[in-house]
Design a protein around this motif. Structure first.
Motif, PDB file in Angstrom:
ATOM      1  N   LEU A   1       1.003  -1.183   0.144  1.00 56.63           N
ATOM      2  CA  LEU A   1      -0.023  -0.006  -0.229  1.00 56.63           C
ATOM      3  C   LEU A   1       0.883   1.132  -0.048  1.00 56.63           C
ATOM      4  O   LEU A   1       1.713   1.770   0.917  1.00 56.63           O
ATOM      5  N   THR A   2       0.746   2.043  -0.874  1.00 57.63           N
ATOM      6  CA  THR A   2       1.724   3.257  -1.234  1.00 57.63           C
ATOM      7  C   THR A   2       0.923   4.504  -1.251  1.00 57.63           C
ATOM      8  O   THR A   2      -0.198   4.419  -1.878  1.00 57.63           O
ATOM      9  N   GLN A   3       1.716   5.505  -1.140  1.00 61.83           N
ATOM     10  CA  GLN A   3       1.070   6.838  -1.271  1.00 61.83           C
ATOM     11  C   GLN A   3       2.206   8.011  -1.781  1.00 61.83           C
ATOM     12  O   GLN A   3       2.407   8.309  -2.871  1.00 61.83           O
ATOM     13  N   PHE A   4       2.979   8.428  -0.630  1.00 61.35           N
ATOM     14  CA  PHE A   4       3.913   9.448  -0.954  1.00 61.35           C
ATOM     15  C   PHE A   4       5.095   9.225  -1.678  1.00 61.35           C
ATOM     16  O   PHE A   4       5.820   8.262  -1.150  1.00 61.35           O
ATOM     17  N   ASN A   5       5.366   9.883  -2.751  1.00 67.30           N
ATOM     18  CA  ASN A   5       6.500   9.602  -3.577  1.00 67.30           C
ATOM     19  C   ASN A   5       6.794   8.273  -3.860  1.00 67.30           C
ATOM     20  O   ASN A   5       7.763   7.664  -3.690  1.00 67.30           O
ATOM     21  N   SER A   6       5.639   7.588  -4.623  1.00 69.18           N
ATOM     22  CA  SER A   6       5.611   6.073  -4.661  1.00 69.18           C
ATOM     23  C   SER A   6       6.096   5.558  -6.067  1.00 69.18           C
ATOM     24  O   SER A   6       6.057   4.397  -6.176  1.00 69.18           O
ATOM     25  N   THR A   7       6.240   6.542  -6.892  1.00 66.61           N
ATOM     26  CA  THR A   7       6.493   6.311  -8.235  1.00 66.61           C
ATOM     27  C   THR A   7       7.720   5.285  -8.353  1.00 66.61           C
ATOM     28  O   THR A   7       7.737   4.029  -9.009  1.00 66.61           O
ATOM     29  N   SER A   8       8.795   5.437  -7.779  1.00 68.88           N
ATOM     30  CA  SER A   8      10.151   4.661  -7.882  1.00 68.88           C
ATOM     31  C   SER A   8       9.664   3.274  -7.254  1.00 68.88           C
ATOM     32  O   SER A   8       9.993   2.201  -7.524  1.00 68.88           O
ATOM     33  N   LEU A   9       9.278   3.178  -5.808  1.00 74.08           N
ATOM     34  CA  LEU A   9       8.861   1.944  -5.330  1.00 74.08           C
ATOM     35  C   LEU A   9       7.908   1.091  -6.127  1.00 74.08           C
ATOM     36  O   LEU A   9       7.849  -0.005  -6.434  1.00 74.08           O
ATOM     37  N   ASN A  10       6.645   1.785  -6.694  1.00 74.16           N
ATOM     38  CA  ASN A  10       5.742   0.848  -7.492  1.00 74.16           C
ATOM     39  C   ASN A  10       6.346   0.484  -8.675  1.00 74.16           C
ATOM     40  O   ASN A  10       6.216  -0.843  -9.052  1.00 74.16           O
ATOM     41  N   SER A  11       7.356   1.256  -9.442  1.00 70.56           N
ATOM     42  CA  SER A  11       8.092   0.727 -10.451  1.00 70.56           C
ATOM     43  C   SER A  11       8.995  -0.714  -9.992  1.00 70.56           C
ATOM     44  O   SER A  11       8.854  -1.669 -10.915  1.00 70.56           O
ATOM     45  N   HIS A  12       9.538  -0.459  -9.037  1.00 66.83           N
ATOM     46  CA  HIS A  12      10.603  -1.597  -8.767  1.00 66.83           C
ATOM     47  C   HIS A  12       9.698  -2.932  -8.294  1.00 66.83           C
ATOM     48  O   HIS A  12      10.073  -3.806  -8.865  1.00 66.83           O
ATOM     49  N   LEU A  13       8.593  -2.754  -7.533  1.00 66.74           N
ATOM     50  CA  LEU A  13       7.852  -3.966  -7.089  1.00 66.74           C
ATOM     51  C   LEU A  13       7.316  -4.430  -8.262  1.00 66.74           C
ATOM     52  O   LEU A  13       7.223  -5.888  -8.324  1.00 66.74           O
ATOM     53  N   SER A  14       6.735  -3.889  -9.153  1.00 64.05           N
ATOM     54  CA  SER A  14       5.809  -4.452 -10.370  1.00 64.05           C
ATOM     55  C   SER A  14       6.995  -5.052 -11.495  1.00 64.05           C
ATOM     56  O   SER A  14       6.524  -6.167 -12.004  1.00 64.05           O
ATOM     57  N   ARG A  15       8.158  -4.677 -11.511  1.00 66.04           N
ATOM     58  CA  ARG A  15       9.264  -5.121 -12.240  1.00 66.04           C
ATOM     59  C   ARG A  15       9.864  -6.336 -11.601  1.00 66.04           C
ATOM     60  O   ARG A  15      10.436  -7.247 -12.178  1.00 66.04           O
ATOM     61  N   ALA A  16      10.216  -6.344 -10.491  1.00 68.21           N
ATOM     62  CA  ALA A  16      11.147  -7.213  -9.697  1.00 68.21           C
ATOM     63  C   ALA A  16      10.444  -8.376  -9.195  1.00 68.21           C
ATOM     64  O   ALA A  16      10.882  -9.556  -9.432  1.00 68.21           O
ATOM     65  N   TYR A  17       9.136  -8.316  -8.984  1.00 62.82           N
ATOM     66  CA  TYR A  17       8.286  -9.428  -8.483  1.00 62.82           C
ATOM     67  C   TYR A  17       6.983  -9.711  -9.145  1.00 62.82           C
ATOM     68  O   TYR A  17       5.994  -9.983  -8.792  1.00 62.82           O
ATOM     69  N   SER A  18       7.182  -9.871 -10.354  1.00 60.03           N
ATOM     70  CA  SER A  18       6.063 -10.035 -11.376  1.00 60.03           C
ATOM     71  C   SER A  18       5.792 -11.377 -11.593  1.00 60.03           C
ATOM     72  O   SER A  18       5.827 -12.189 -12.760  1.00 60.03           O
ATOM     73  N   GLY A  19       5.657 -12.440 -10.551  1.00 54.62           N
ATOM     74  CA  GLY A  19       5.175 -13.589 -10.624  1.00 54.62           C
ATOM     75  C   GLY A  19       6.304 -14.690 -10.431  1.00 54.62           C
ATOM     76  O   GLY A  19       5.987 -15.820  -9.945  1.00 54.62           O
ATOM     77  N   ALA A  20       7.519 -14.362 -10.900  1.00 50.72           N
ATOM     78  CA  ALA A  20       8.703 -15.378 -10.827  1.00 50.72           C
ATOM     79  C   ALA A  20       8.848 -15.874  -9.547  1.00 50.72           C
ATOM     80  O   ALA A  20       9.239 -14.957  -8.513  1.00 50.72           O
TER      81      ALA A  20
END
Length: 518
Positions: free
Chosen positions: A132-151
């Protein structure tokens, strides 16, 4: 989220039994919109701070699900993280959080802070994770979605981001940890799990959450709070609570060590030194394991306007007579409460006898985003007691006791000691062409004949070269980033750096021109 190392990428993630999975919630980052005293639930809590007894009468029906209906593991939740009002820019991890949340800060060359917590979940066979993200979350969201995309998460596993949102029924943003979870319950309720595991997303530690879950279920608890048994109350971050527990580790009181509640801290300290051995105070780690039905009842029925989990919901659970237990954690734990703590965590990872966080533990690997970067190029450089990330270009330089991040370029004659260099996101092509993207006079990286000591250089910084200074005892050819006046604190943000705890911090994308001494 951390970045990859050769044997710790997601492709090497060991298999997860999806039948043994709970739901985890990772706490992102938000700004507090109002002080705690403005909360409608804050009034009256003080009466619980000084009125505690070993046994509370149970005024609330037991909410633990029976074993015949339990799914073995909970969902992991990581809601928004800052529980204090960040008005003073010298506090916390600023300026590293100027353009990113805490969990997205790079650490140990190849990683991000949130990778530690996600890896704990994966290594504990918990593969349903919401952040659950809110403040300054662009970098965090990008990393999570690319690093842990099911593998490596199994057929049903995932790491998904739930960003703060507005809806027709609710026009406000997340107001706190409890408010964030409440607003996301419509998503979390889709899974028939027995418990929710709530985790701050920026702490550095290794924990087998299955042992926590086993203790929670064996003791038939409504809520279990993880507490550190290795640090003192006085060393604890003011944004987390102090637990008063009895000999059976049952939580009797939750108080907050902060400037707003000095009396609670004094009570906690007096209890530590009292002759009554039936009670003691330990610092909370901000990690909660809570039964599904208990969560729903507390957030929706009893405290529908509560914004914060510890100061409002946990105190409320205690006031209702619910069974709140403490789980004592003995290992290394760093909640990254300051620039100094972040710097020391990086320095610990390069020590030969590492008593801190072990990034090289094959039994409990740290996962991150796999990258396709070339090997680091070392051209006649002298490197001792350091960690070097992927894709660096190191010319005839001297590096000692330093963490060097990915894609770092260091010029001839440069000396770097006891520092953290975060690297860059891109390689800058220096071919003489006029490129608007790289229109600044100083290229990305660290130039020639520069001296850096006890500093943190954020990503994409541009530090000049060929500097000439006429100072006694300092070679004329060196540019220096060494805090030469031994300043304790200093705000030079307009010049591209600050000083925190005598540590020089060069801002992200800052340009330090030639002929500079900081």
């Amino acid at each position: 989220m951390h970045e990859e190392s050769e044997w710790k990428n997601m492709d090497s993630c060991k298999g997860v039994n999806t039948k043994d999975v709970e739901l985890a919630c990772l706490i992102g980052h938000f700004r507090k919109n109002q002080t705690m005293t403005n909360s409608p639930l804050h009034q009256g809590w003080d009466r619980y701070d000084h009125k505690y007894s070993p046994k509370f009468p149970c005024k609330f029906p037991r909410t633990s699900l029976s074993n015949t209906h339990q799914v073995p593991n909970p969902i992991s939740l990581q809601p928004p993280v800052n529980q204090y009002l960040e008005t003073d820019l010298s506090r916390g991890l600023y300026p590293l959080t100027k353009r990113r949340s805490e969990g997205a800060i790079p650490i140990a060359s190849n990683y991000r802070l949130i990778d530690s917590v996600v890896s704990n979940c994966i290594n504990s066979n918990i593969n349903k994770i919401y952040a659950l993200t809110q403040f300054n979350s662009t970098s965090l969201n990008s990393h999570l979605s690319r690093a842990y995309s099911g593998a490596g998460l199994g057929k049903e596993g995932f790491v998904e981001v739930i960003a703060a949102y507005q809806s027709p029924g609710d026009q406000g943003w997340f107001q706190g940890t409890a408010d964030a979870i409440r607003k996301c319950m419509w998503v979390l309720e889709e899974y028939p799990v027995a418990e929710f595991l709530i985790l701050p997303g920026h702490h550095l530690y290794k924990m087998d959450y299955q042992k926590l879950i086993e203790s929670h279920r064996n003791r038939n608890s409504d809520v279990t709070i993880v507490a550190s048994n290795s640090i003192t109350v006085r060393d604890q971050d003011p944004s987390f609570g102090v637990l008063t527990i009895n000999t059976e580790n049952q939580v009797i009181q939750y108080s907050l060590k902060s400037d707003r509640e000095p009396e609670n801290y004094q009570v906690a300290e007096s209890l530590l030194g009292s002759s009554d051995s039936n009670y003691r105070c330990i610092p909370s780690m901000g990690i909660y394991l809570i039964n599904r039905a208990t969560m729903l009842n507390l957030l929706n029925e009893h405290f529908p306007k509560a914004n914060y989990f510890g100061t409002e919901v946990i105190r409320g659970a205690l006031s209702l007579g619910m069974k709140v237990e403490a789980y004592l954690f003995e290992g290394y734990w760093e909640n990254m409460r300051s620039i100094e703590a972040f710097y020391q965590a990086n320095m610990d990872c390069i020590k030969k006898l590492n008593m801190g966080y072990n990034f090289c533990d094959r039994d409990s690997p740290v996962y991150t985003m796999p990258r396709c970067l070339p090997p680091t190029i070392v051209s006649d450089a002298i490197i001792t007691d350091s960690v070097i990330g992927d894709g660096c270009i190191l010319h005839r330089c001297k590096i000692n006791g330093t963490v060097v991040g990915m894609r770092t370029k260091i010029g001839d004659g440069t000396i770097i000691e006891d520092s953290v260099i975060m690297g860059s996101d891109v390689y800058q092509i220096e071919d003489g062409r006029n490129n608007n993207i790289y229109s600044k006079s100083v290229p990305i990286g660290i130039g020639k004949n520069t001296e850096i000591r006890k500093a943190i250089v954020d990503k994409n910084a541009r530090i000049g070269n060929n500097v000439k200074k006429n100072l006694t005892k300092i070679p004329a050819r060196y540019q220096q980033i060494i805090n030469k006046d031994n300043v304790e604190e200093g705000d030079r943000e307009a010049n591209g750096y600050i000083i925190s705890g005598k540590i020089m911090v060069v801002l992200r994308s800052a340009e330090i021109p030639d002929d500079s001494i900081l």
